[in-house]
Design an enzyme around this catalytic site. Structure first.
Site, mmCIF file in Angstrom:
data_model
loop_
_atom_site.group_PDB
_atom_site.id
_atom_site.type_symbol
_atom_site.label_atom_id
_atom_site.label_comp_id
_atom_site.label_asym_id
_atom_site.label_seq_id
_atom_site.Cartn_x
_atom_site.Cartn_y
_atom_site.Cartn_z
ATOM 1 N N SER A 54 1.761 -5.341 3.412
ATOM 2 C CA SER A 54 3.214 -5.252 3.627
ATOM 3 C C SER A 54 3.974 -6.355 2.888
ATOM 4 O O SER A 54 5.174 -6.535 3.110
ATOM 5 C CB SER A 54 3.516 -5.292 5.126
ATOM 6 O OG SER A 54 2.764 -6.294 5.756
ATOM 7 N N THR A 71 -6.405 0.823 11.741
ATOM 8 C CA THR A 71 -6.601 1.002 10.290
ATOM 9 C C THR A 71 -6.739 -0.306 9.515
ATOM 10 O O THR A 71 -7.122 -0.291 8.350
ATOM 11 C CB THR A 71 -5.395 1.754 9.693
ATOM 12 O OG1 THR A 71 -4.215 1.011 9.996
ATOM 13 C CG2 THR A 71 -5.296 3.166 10.207
ATOM 14 N N SER A 129 1.238 -9.720 10.628
ATOM 15 C CA SER A 129 0.631 -8.632 9.858
ATOM 16 C C SER A 129 -0.877 -8.630 10.089
ATOM 17 O O SER A 129 -1.568 -9.593 9.735
ATOM 18 C CB SER A 129 0.953 -8.809 8.370
ATOM 19 O OG SER A 129 -0.004 -8.143 7.580
ATOM 20 N N CYS A 153 2.473 5.947 8.977
ATOM 21 C CA CYS A 153 1.587 6.164 7.825
ATOM 22 C C CYS A 153 0.671 7.352 8.119
ATOM 23 O O CYS A 153 0.088 7.446 9.203
ATOM 24 C CB CYS A 153 0.746 4.919 7.559
ATOM 25 S SG CYS A 153 -0.427 5.187 6.213
ATOM 26 N N HIS A 159 3.745 1.850 11.653
ATOM 27 C CA HIS A 159 2.638 1.631 12.594
ATOM 28 C C HIS A 159 2.424 2.797 13.550
ATOM 29 O O HIS A 159 1.396 2.877 14.204
ATOM 30 C CB HIS A 159 2.912 0.367 13.415
ATOM 31 C CG HIS A 159 3.388 -0.774 12.582
ATOM 32 N ND1 HIS A 159 4.726 -1.087 12.435
ATOM 33 C CD2 HIS A 159 2.716 -1.650 11.817
ATOM 34 C CE1 HIS A 159 4.846 -2.118 11.626
ATOM 35 N NE2 HIS A 159 3.645 -2.475 11.233
ATOM 36 N N HIS A 163 -0.948 -4.879 19.322
ATOM 37 C CA HIS A 163 -0.429 -4.523 17.995
ATOM 38 C C HIS A 163 0.267 -3.162 18.104
ATOM 39 O O HIS A 163 -0.242 -2.251 18.783
ATOM 40 C CB HIS A 163 -1.565 -4.467 16.968
ATOM 41 C CG HIS A 163 -1.065 -4.309 15.558
ATOM 42 N ND1 HIS A 163 -0.750 -3.069 15.035
ATOM 43 C CD2 HIS A 163 -0.787 -5.213 14.600
ATOM 44 C CE1 HIS A 163 -0.320 -3.234 13.789
ATOM 45 N NE2 HIS A 163 -0.331 -4.531 13.496
ATOM 46 N N GLU A 209 0.479 -0.626 16.213
ATOM 47 C CA GLU A 209 -0.333 0.552 15.855
ATOM 48 C C GLU A 209 -1.252 0.934 17.019
ATOM 49 O O GLU A 209 -1.435 2.130 17.319
ATOM 50 C CB GLU A 209 -1.166 0.265 14.597
ATOM 51 C CG GLU A 209 -2.021 1.473 14.211
ATOM 52 C CD GLU A 209 -3.004 1.202 13.090
ATOM 53 O OE1 GLU A 209 -2.663 0.445 12.164
ATOM 54 O OE2 GLU A 209 -4.123 1.756 13.148
ATOM 55 N N CYS A 251 0.859 -1.190 0.000
ATOM 56 C CA CYS A 251 0.000 0.000 0.000
ATOM 57 C C CYS A 251 0.897 1.243 0.000
ATOM 58 O O CYS A 251 2.126 1.128 0.150
ATOM 59 C CB CYS A 251 -0.861 0.002 1.259
ATOM 60 S SG CYS A 251 0.172 0.057 2.737
HETATM 61 FE FE1 SF4 Z 1 -1.216 3.047 5.872
HETATM 62 FE FE2 SF4 Z 1 -1.314 0.708 7.139
HETATM 63 FE FE3 SF4 Z 1 -3.248 1.390 5.434
HETATM 64 FE FE4 SF4 Z 1 -0.878 0.802 4.505
HETATM 65 S S1 SF4 Z 1 -2.232 -0.620 5.577
HETATM 66 S S2 SF4 Z 1 -2.133 2.587 3.883
HETATM 67 S S3 SF4 Z 1 0.467 1.567 6.114
HETATM 68 S S4 SF4 Z 1 -2.751 2.434 7.356
#
Ligand code: SF4
Length: 331
Positions: free
Chosen positions: A266, A164, A222, A96, A74, A124, A126, A12
């Site tokens: 990732s 997210t 992940s 991010c 994260h 986690h 994040e 991403c």
């Molecule tokens: Fe951002 Fe995580 Fe979404 Fe990728 S998966 S765009 S790093 S929030």
């Protein structure tokens, strides 16, 4: 055997940016560059950066006083930022922007006098970062049951934010439970679940209609890859999370006619190619793509790295996989 690739899959924009930050920092300042936590949850990426001089640490105490330090995609708690500042470390923040947006939202709700609920998975990175970026009590809930167990009065003003990389459907259920329990609830719906997570989940749901087995290429730690695996299973399709092709067991493809492959945000495209190569060992393979949403999202690197020419080695070797219709060899 037919192999159908989900679209979109893999890297991403947040992951591409985080990797680029480490690569450009190595280019500009030379090795070592210290990275707090895995820059993204993928061993191949981490090993590739290690080979170029990145040093991965879990604690800032492992970074020498003049060390160039990168925070992972994260995000980190405020305390970590302050620790780095106190130690005079030169920090490049690869959080991010979509994670930072959640931090800002949480602080905003707290300032408005609301009790903030974070929907996410305990432990986690994040979630640890988000909890530590909102300067007040934040209640973490992971399930509808957790919401039922909250002991606040029903009229308490509640605001929720989310991790997210959650499952959109599970999150909807948890949000609905909040609205059932409390009379004054505000929040972003499922919008905090990032575009990449939502797109990969949508693509996998489509893929599951056409295949006998699904491989999700991604790391065991992940979050978004694990959610993809769960979505495949919920659709009634045997679904396996694999780091690369070597993990595919012969019995998983025994008698199978159509294999579906996707990849977490990732996971580099090179690992998807590795999975396809592994399948070729069981017989001829015909690869096709399931048409899906194109992604054009890009995030800018920090200003001090803008001028650094990015000869992205990971991008080249890992063949950045997002929206890579043109990059797949369907031969
Ligand atoms: Fe951002 Fe995580 Fe979404 Fe990728 S998966 S765009 S790093 S929030």
């Amino acid at each position: 055997m037919k192999v159908i690739l989900a679209q979109p899959r893999g890297f991403c924009a947040g992951v591409v940016r985080a990797i680029e930050i480490v690569e450009r920092a190595l280019e500009k300042y030379g090795p070592p560059v210290y990275v707090r936590h895995e820059i993204v949850h993928n061993k191949w990426v981490v090993d590739a950066l290690k080979a170029r001089g990145a040093k991965f640490v879990e604690d800032l105490s492992e970074v020498p006083p003049d060390g160039i330090t990168v925070f992972s995609a994260h995000g980190v708690a405020k305390k970590v930022e302050l620790d780095a500042q106190e130690r005079g470390l030169h920090v490049l923040n690869a959080t991010c922007p979509l994670v930072s947006k959640v931090h800002t939202q949480g602080r905003h709700y707290l300032r408005k006098g609301r009790t903030v609920v974070l929907i996410g998975h305990a432990g986690h990175p994040e979630v640890e970062g988000t909890l530590g970026q909102i300067p007040g009590e934040v209640l973490l809930v992971q399930s509808e049951k957790d919401v039922d167990q909250l002991t606040l009065a029903p009229e308490t003003p509640i605001a929720y934010v989310t991790q997210t990389t959650l499952s959109v459907d599970d999150t909807k259920g948890i949000i609905a439970a909040l609205y059932r329990k409390f009379s004054d609830v505000v929040g972003p719906g499922t919008e905090d679940i990032c575009y990449a997570t939502q797109n990969r989940q949508m693509a996998l749901r489509e893929l599951s209609k056409a295949v006998d087995v699904i491989f999700v290429v991604g790391a065991a730690n992940s979050s978004n890859s694990n959610r993809l695996r769960e979505i495949g299973l919920e659709a009634g399709i045997p679904t396996h999370l694999i780091a690369n092709g070597s993990e595919i067991k012969p019995e998983w493809v025994d008698g199978v006619e159509v294999v579906g492959i996707t990849a977490g945000a990732s996971a580099p495209e090179v690992m998807v190619m590795d999975a396809i190569e592994a399948l070729r060992k069981f017989g001829p393979v015909e690869v096709s793509l399931l048409p899906g949403r194109e992604e054009n999202m890009e995030f800018r690197v920090p200003v001090e790295l803008l001028q650094v020419k990015n000869a992205s080695k990971i991008g080249k070797d890992g063949s950045l996989g997002h929206s890579s219709l043109a990059k797949v060899d369907c031969g």
